[in-house]
Design a protein around this motif. Sequence first.
Motif, mmCIF file in Angstrom:
data_model
loop_
_atom_site.group_PDB
_atom_site.id
_atom_site.type_symbol
_atom_site.label_atom_id
_atom_site.label_comp_id
_atom_site.label_asym_id
_atom_site.label_seq_id
_atom_site.Cartn_x
_atom_site.Cartn_y
_atom_site.Cartn_z
ATOM 1 N N GLU A 164 0.814 -1.226 0.000
ATOM 2 C CA GLU A 164 0.000 0.000 0.000
ATOM 3 C C GLU A 164 0.842 1.269 0.000
ATOM 4 O O GLU A 164 0.481 2.245 -0.644
ATOM 5 C CB GLU A 164 -0.950 0.008 1.201
ATOM 6 C CG GLU A 164 -1.951 -1.130 1.101
ATOM 7 C CD GLU A 164 -3.155 -0.959 2.004
ATOM 8 O OE1 GLU A 164 -3.420 0.157 2.474
ATOM 9 O OE2 GLU A 164 -3.825 -1.981 2.242
ATOM 10 N N VAL A 165 1.955 1.238 0.729
ATOM 11 C CA VAL A 165 2.750 2.466 0.819
ATOM 12 C C VAL A 165 4.181 2.301 0.319
ATOM 13 O O VAL A 165 4.932 3.263 0.242
ATOM 14 C CB VAL A 165 2.730 3.048 2.260
ATOM 15 C CG1 VAL A 165 1.328 3.487 2.627
ATOM 16 C CG2 VAL A 165 3.238 2.048 3.275
ATOM 17 N N GLY A 166 4.586 1.077 -0.022
ATOM 18 C CA GLY A 166 5.883 0.854 -0.659
ATOM 19 C C GLY A 166 7.080 0.726 0.271
ATOM 20 O O GLY A 166 8.220 0.658 -0.197
ATOM 21 N N THR A 167 6.848 0.662 1.591
ATOM 22 C CA THR A 167 7.967 0.543 2.534
ATOM 23 C C THR A 167 8.779 -0.724 2.275
ATOM 24 O O THR A 167 8.224 -1.812 2.150
ATOM 25 C CB THR A 167 7.415 0.494 3.980
ATOM 26 O OG1 THR A 167 6.517 1.579 4.127
ATOM 27 C CG2 THR A 167 8.527 0.564 5.000
ATOM 28 N N VAL A 168 10.108 -0.553 2.197
ATOM 29 C CA VAL A 168 11.003 -1.700 2.005
ATOM 30 C C VAL A 168 11.518 -2.122 3.378
ATOM 31 O O VAL A 168 12.014 -1.298 4.146
ATOM 32 C CB VAL A 168 12.198 -1.319 1.092
ATOM 33 C CG1 VAL A 168 13.191 -2.484 0.960
ATOM 34 C CG2 VAL A 168 11.704 -0.903 -0.296
ATOM 35 N N MET A 169 11.387 -3.391 3.687
ATOM 36 C CA MET A 169 11.887 -3.907 4.976
ATOM 37 C C MET A 169 13.328 -4.387 4.801
ATOM 38 O O MET A 169 13.736 -4.744 3.686
ATOM 39 C CB MET A 169 11.037 -5.103 5.437
ATOM 40 C CG MET A 169 9.560 -4.821 5.521
ATOM 41 S SD MET A 169 9.094 -4.074 7.090
ATOM 42 C CE MET A 169 7.300 -4.083 6.918
ATOM 43 N N ASP A 170 14.021 -4.485 5.915
ATOM 44 C CA ASP A 170 15.386 -5.017 5.898
ATOM 45 C C ASP A 170 15.283 -6.545 6.077
ATOM 46 O O ASP A 170 15.502 -7.085 7.162
ATOM 47 C CB ASP A 170 16.190 -4.365 7.032
ATOM 48 C CG ASP A 170 17.631 -4.853 7.076
ATOM 49 O OD1 ASP A 170 17.985 -5.753 6.293
ATOM 50 O OD2 ASP A 170 18.389 -4.340 7.917
ATOM 51 N N THR A 171 14.932 -7.213 4.987
ATOM 52 C CA THR A 171 14.620 -8.651 5.058
ATOM 53 C C THR A 171 15.791 -9.469 5.606
ATOM 54 O O THR A 171 15.589 -10.352 6.446
ATOM 55 C CB THR A 171 14.200 -9.155 3.663
ATOM 56 O OG1 THR A 171 13.054 -8.402 3.252
ATOM 57 C CG2 THR A 171 13.850 -10.638 3.668
ATOM 58 N N ALA A 172 17.011 -9.169 5.155
ATOM 59 C CA ALA A 172 18.168 -9.973 5.585
ATOM 60 C C ALA A 172 18.338 -9.899 7.108
ATOM 61 O O ALA A 172 18.540 -10.923 7.773
ATOM 62 C CB ALA A 172 19.434 -9.500 4.883
ATOM 63 N N SER A 173 18.220 -8.680 7.677
ATOM 64 C CA SER A 173 18.396 -8.540 9.131
ATOM 65 C C SER A 173 17.256 -9.208 9.890
ATOM 66 O O SER A 173 17.469 -9.823 10.944
ATOM 67 C CB SER A 173 18.459 -7.070 9.536
ATOM 68 O OG SER A 173 19.538 -6.459 8.899
ATOM 69 N N LEU A 174 16.025 -9.077 9.371
ATOM 70 C CA LEU A 174 14.879 -9.692 10.052
ATOM 71 C C LEU A 174 15.013 -11.219 10.043
ATOM 72 O O LEU A 174 14.743 -11.889 11.047
ATOM 73 C CB LEU A 174 13.567 -9.252 9.391
ATOM 74 C CG LEU A 174 13.269 -7.743 9.478
ATOM 75 C CD1 LEU A 174 12.027 -7.387 8.668
ATOM 76 C CD2 LEU A 174 13.088 -7.296 10.925
ATOM 77 N N ALA A 175 15.465 -11.761 8.909
ATOM 78 C CA ALA A 175 15.646 -13.224 8.821
ATOM 79 C C ALA A 175 16.711 -13.668 9.824
ATOM 80 O O ALA A 175 16.578 -14.704 10.482
ATOM 81 C CB ALA A 175 16.031 -13.628 7.400
ATOM 82 N N ARG A 176 17.758 -12.854 9.948
ATOM 83 C CA ARG A 176 18.842 -13.203 10.882
ATOM 84 C C ARG A 176 18.313 -13.235 12.327
ATOM 85 O O ARG A 176 18.600 -14.165 13.082
ATOM 86 C CB ARG A 176 19.986 -12.174 10.752
ATOM 87 C CG ARG A 176 21.344 -12.750 11.129
ATOM 88 C CD ARG A 176 22.493 -11.807 10.810
ATOM 89 N NE ARG A 176 22.499 -11.306 9.449
ATOM 90 C CZ ARG A 176 22.401 -10.008 9.112
ATOM 91 N NH1 ARG A 176 22.312 -9.071 10.031
ATOM 92 N NH2 ARG A 176 22.421 -9.642 7.846
ATOM 93 N N VAL A 177 17.507 -12.230 12.685
ATOM 94 C CA VAL A 177 16.945 -12.191 14.044
ATOM 95 C C VAL A 177 16.091 -13.436 14.300
ATOM 96 O O VAL A 177 16.185 -14.080 15.351
ATOM 97 C CB VAL A 177 16.109 -10.901 14.241
ATOM 98 C CG1 VAL A 177 15.269 -10.966 15.511
ATOM 99 C CG2 VAL A 177 17.019 -9.688 14.266
ATOM 100 N N ALA A 178 15.254 -13.787 13.307
ATOM 101 C CA ALA A 178 14.393 -14.974 13.468
ATOM 102 C C ALA A 178 15.254 -16.218 13.677
ATOM 103 O O ALA A 178 15.004 -17.013 14.584
ATOM 104 C CB ALA A 178 13.501 -15.138 12.241
#
Length: 390
Positions: A164-178
């Motif tokens: 909806e608003v185009g925000t890009v997440m920091d996928t690599a860092s989030l995956a690392r935390v998980a």
Amino acid sequence: MERIYLDNAATTPLSACVVEAMRPYMQAGVEAPFGNANSVHSVGREAFSALEDARARTARAIGASRPDEVVFTSGATEADNAALLGMALGQRERLRLKGRAGGHVVMSRVEHDAVLHCASALKRLGFEVSFADNDSSGRVSPESLAAAMREDTVLVSVMAVNNEVGTVMDTASLARVAHERGALFHVDAVQALGKIAFDVGALGVDAASFSAHKVGGPKGVGVLYLKTRTPFEPFLVGGGQERGLRSGTQNVAGIVGCAAAIEHAVREQAAFADRARCWRDGLYERLRVIPSVHPVVDVACGDESFAPHIVSVCVRGMESQTTILQLDMRGICISGGSACSSGSLEPSHVLSALGVARNLAQGLVRVSFGEYTEQAHIDAFLSAFEEVTA
Ligand code: PLP
């Protein structure tokens, strides 16, 4: 009246190379490649070889290390549902065999409904679901993900780019935390593919969902990337197709089109992003000076923390539906946030999560660019928009 289509986050026109790739499959009669990819005879083997070629090409394009990490589905909604329910159940079974319990799933509040609505299905299956906090752009930080996780968290799902608003997440860092906390990581990558650099291997995710029709491919086809040895209970059971991970006779024509679309989108990504970012920045600049316009997120010039193809603003004192219909009468197609909830007068759950006031959120309009967008379309949109919001 020329038709101007600026709703590419909802769906896209077919790419020319997709039409070419699918053309042989659209012929009538027994000479066409119409086979069931699971049949033993030559017609079946011909379909099987097209299916496996599409799988290998898709795997290469998304950065999977093996073709069999690609599972074809009926779209991203199915891929999201299969990932959330299938991985949560797979994890629970894995832990049960070790004599441990695991029943907690974390997602963001800004997910597409295809992920968000899995929360209630998960709860019915006995899982607990928590939501990681986001900032006023909808972004989930690694710290807020870590805070939402628990000892028994088995799965995290956070989208790569908000639709909806185009925000890009920091996928690599989030995956690392998980992973550091022992959970699997799924990403809905529907709005990321072909828009930002996206490689499942480099990002280190366990699963990812993609949709063909958002990148110039046919509707009703998608991909679930599932990393080798990821715990997973099949969501669709039956004849055991897709190595037992997704039963149902494969839609070979659609899958061939899906592979062509994904390859094309990935090949063109950098050039498209450069073009789209200029349109986005120029459009925001011109929209910001319109008194009734309130930008939803703060996108700076050249900002890569937002997707290049989405522009979202709220119009004060005017409901989304009114703006959309007024523009439609002038031959211009845009949307009011997610296409799935466009019929609803309720403000979007994404804007609520961003803390946008309800009356303002009701005026949300989203413009989204695609392969066939031209600067002239954006200029035409702007002059029509100024007219309807005056
Ligand atoms: N996820 C996101 C982020 C989307 O934008 C969409 C489509 O609107 C979907 C999932 C659902 O995709 P599909 O239409 O292939 O089911």
